[in-house]
Design an enzyme around this catalytic site. Structure first.
Site, PDB file in Angstrom:
ATOM      1  N   SER A  12       0.873  -1.209  -0.024  1.00 37.91           N
ATOM      2  CA  SER A  12      -0.005   0.074  -0.016  1.00 37.91           C
ATOM      3  C   SER A  12       0.894   1.289   0.016  1.00 37.91           C
ATOM      4  O   SER A  12       0.553   2.150  -0.718  1.00 37.91           O
ATOM      5  CB  SER A  12      -0.975  -0.069   1.236  1.00 37.91           C
ATOM      6  OG  SER A  12      -0.352  -0.188   2.403  1.00 37.91           O
ATOM      7  N   GLU A  13       1.923   1.175   0.596  1.00 41.07           N
ATOM      8  CA  GLU A  13       2.647   2.212   0.661  1.00 41.07           C
ATOM      9  C   GLU A  13       4.454   2.071   0.770  1.00 41.07           C
ATOM     10  O   GLU A  13       4.713   0.728   1.366  1.00 41.07           O
ATOM     11  CB  GLU A  13       2.599   3.315   1.742  1.00 41.07           C
ATOM     12  CG  GLU A  13       1.701   4.572   1.658  1.00 41.07           C
ATOM     13  CD  GLU A  13       0.248   4.340   1.858  1.00 41.07           C
ATOM     14  OE1 GLU A  13      -0.432   4.844   1.195  1.00 41.07           O
ATOM     15  OE2 GLU A  13       0.075   3.141   2.307  1.00 41.07           O
ATOM     16  N   THR A  14       5.286   2.584   0.096  1.00 44.77           N
ATOM     17  CA  THR A  14       6.720   2.425   0.296  1.00 44.77           C
ATOM     18  C   THR A  14       7.235   3.749   0.705  1.00 44.77           C
ATOM     19  O   THR A  14       7.094   4.870  -0.119  1.00 44.77           O
ATOM     20  CB  THR A  14       7.316   2.031  -1.213  1.00 44.77           C
ATOM     21  OG1 THR A  14       6.793   0.706  -1.412  1.00 44.77           O
ATOM     22  CG2 THR A  14       9.129   1.998  -0.723  1.00 44.77           C
TER      23      THR A  14
ATOM     24  N   HIS B  55       1.008   4.289   8.582  1.00 43.70           N
ATOM     25  CA  HIS B  55       1.686   3.172   9.149  1.00 43.70           C
ATOM     26  C   HIS B  55       2.988   2.903   8.583  1.00 43.70           C
ATOM     27  O   HIS B  55       3.984   2.317   9.124  1.00 43.70           O
ATOM     28  CB  HIS B  55       0.830   1.967   8.566  1.00 43.70           C
ATOM     29  CG  HIS B  55       1.073   1.579   7.152  1.00 43.70           C
ATOM     30  ND1 HIS B  55       0.292   2.335   6.217  1.00 43.70           N
ATOM     31  CD2 HIS B  55       1.688   0.821   6.520  1.00 43.70           C
ATOM     32  CE1 HIS B  55       0.752   1.829   4.881  1.00 43.70           C
ATOM     33  NE2 HIS B  55       1.631   0.921   5.021  1.00 43.70           N
TER      34      HIS B  55
END
Length: 290
Positions: A48-50, A85
């Site tokens: 979902s995110e880097t 997160h």
């Protein structure tokens, strides 16, 4: 000599159990890399995110001894302005893997200065801006509600203009299992909302008095390439002020009810939201970039 590789960590955030919570990839860059390469790495990681952290020379020369860092977040398709997160995961890498012994560090981001504070050996607290929602109406709102919750009754609709997150509160007659059973069509969501006013949908539910939590939630953001986010810190900067008006208190225990699931301890202090969670370190490796 140009660098030929980047070290990457994968961290499960808002959990102390492997393979639960929300996984984020973290790259701590001694030398910055082009945005186009950040986007390619994020697409390759397909989480979902880097997160990409850089050293701010005003706060030190290394990740081990520094106190101030730059931080940006990329989904597989877009850069985003706020991600809880992946910030938690980045702080955990700097504290736990890179040996930073500071009590508190700061990240310079598109959403201002975000702080991460070590709470003993296992927990980290994030200090984030608060994003209070307000009542919301739109012509396509009935269509959005239908796609997200079907025939379930909605008790309240609010919207955070700063984060572009729509908040839908299920009526109190429903329970956690009702929330977890929802399976909205993400293609239908994209079809009914194209204005850009909404970039994510939060569905939330008040917990039963006998349960260990104050409220539950789920979060969908297909507009930025995230089908369902397992645990979403930024969504709780919207949820916390909303539930503060319901409960008339400033501390909460929350559960995001995705398949992986995750827990947050939340405190509102003036115009800030403090999100406390744990992490599980999953992977460390190297990405070739040339």
């Amino acid at each position: 000599m140009e660098q030929s590789s980047v070290t990457v960590f994968v961290v499960d955030a808002f959990t102390n159990e492997l393979f639960s919570g929300n996984p984020a990839a973290v790259c701590c860059l001694e030398k910055d890399i082009p945005d186009s390469l950040k986007s390619k790495i994020a697409a390759e990681m397909n989480l979902s995110e880097t997160a990409f952290a850089t050293i701010d020379t005003d706060g030190g020369e290394t990740f081990e001894k520094g106190t101030k860092f730059g931080l940006r977040w990329f989904t597989p398709t877009h850069e985003v302005d706020l991600c809880g997160h992946a910030t938690l995961a980045t702080a955990a890498v700097i504290f736990h893997k890179l040996g930073n012994k500071e009590k508190s560090i700061e990240f310079k981001t598109h959403s201002g200065i975000l702080k991460a504070i070590q709470e003993g050996e296992s927990s980290i607290t994030l200090d984030f801006p608060i994003n209070p929602p307000s009542p919301f109406e739109a012509e396509n709102l009935p269509d959005i509600i239908r796609v997200v919750v079907g025939n379930l009754e909605i008790q309240e609709v609010q919207h955070s203009a700063t984060t572009k997150k729509l908040l839908l509160r299920l009526a109190n007659k429903y329970n956690r299992q009702d929330l977890e059973s929802l399976n909205p069509s993400l293609q239908d969501l994209l079809a009914v909302e194209k204005s850009g006013v909404i970039k994510g949908v939060i569905i939330t539910l008040q917990a039963n008095e006998k349960e260990d939590f104050d409220f539950y939630s789920r979060y969908f953001a297909p507009w930025v390439g995230i089908p369902e986010d397992p645990v979403t810190g930024s969504a709780h900067t919207v949820l916390a002020p909303y539930w503060q008006t319901v409960y008339n208190k400033h501390q909460f225990r929350a559960r995001q009810c995705s398949k992986r699931g995750g827990d947050l301890n939340i405190e509102i202090v003036e115009q800030r939201v403090k999100l406390t969670g744990q992490v599980a370190h999953v992977l460390e490796g190297t990405i070739r970039i040339k």
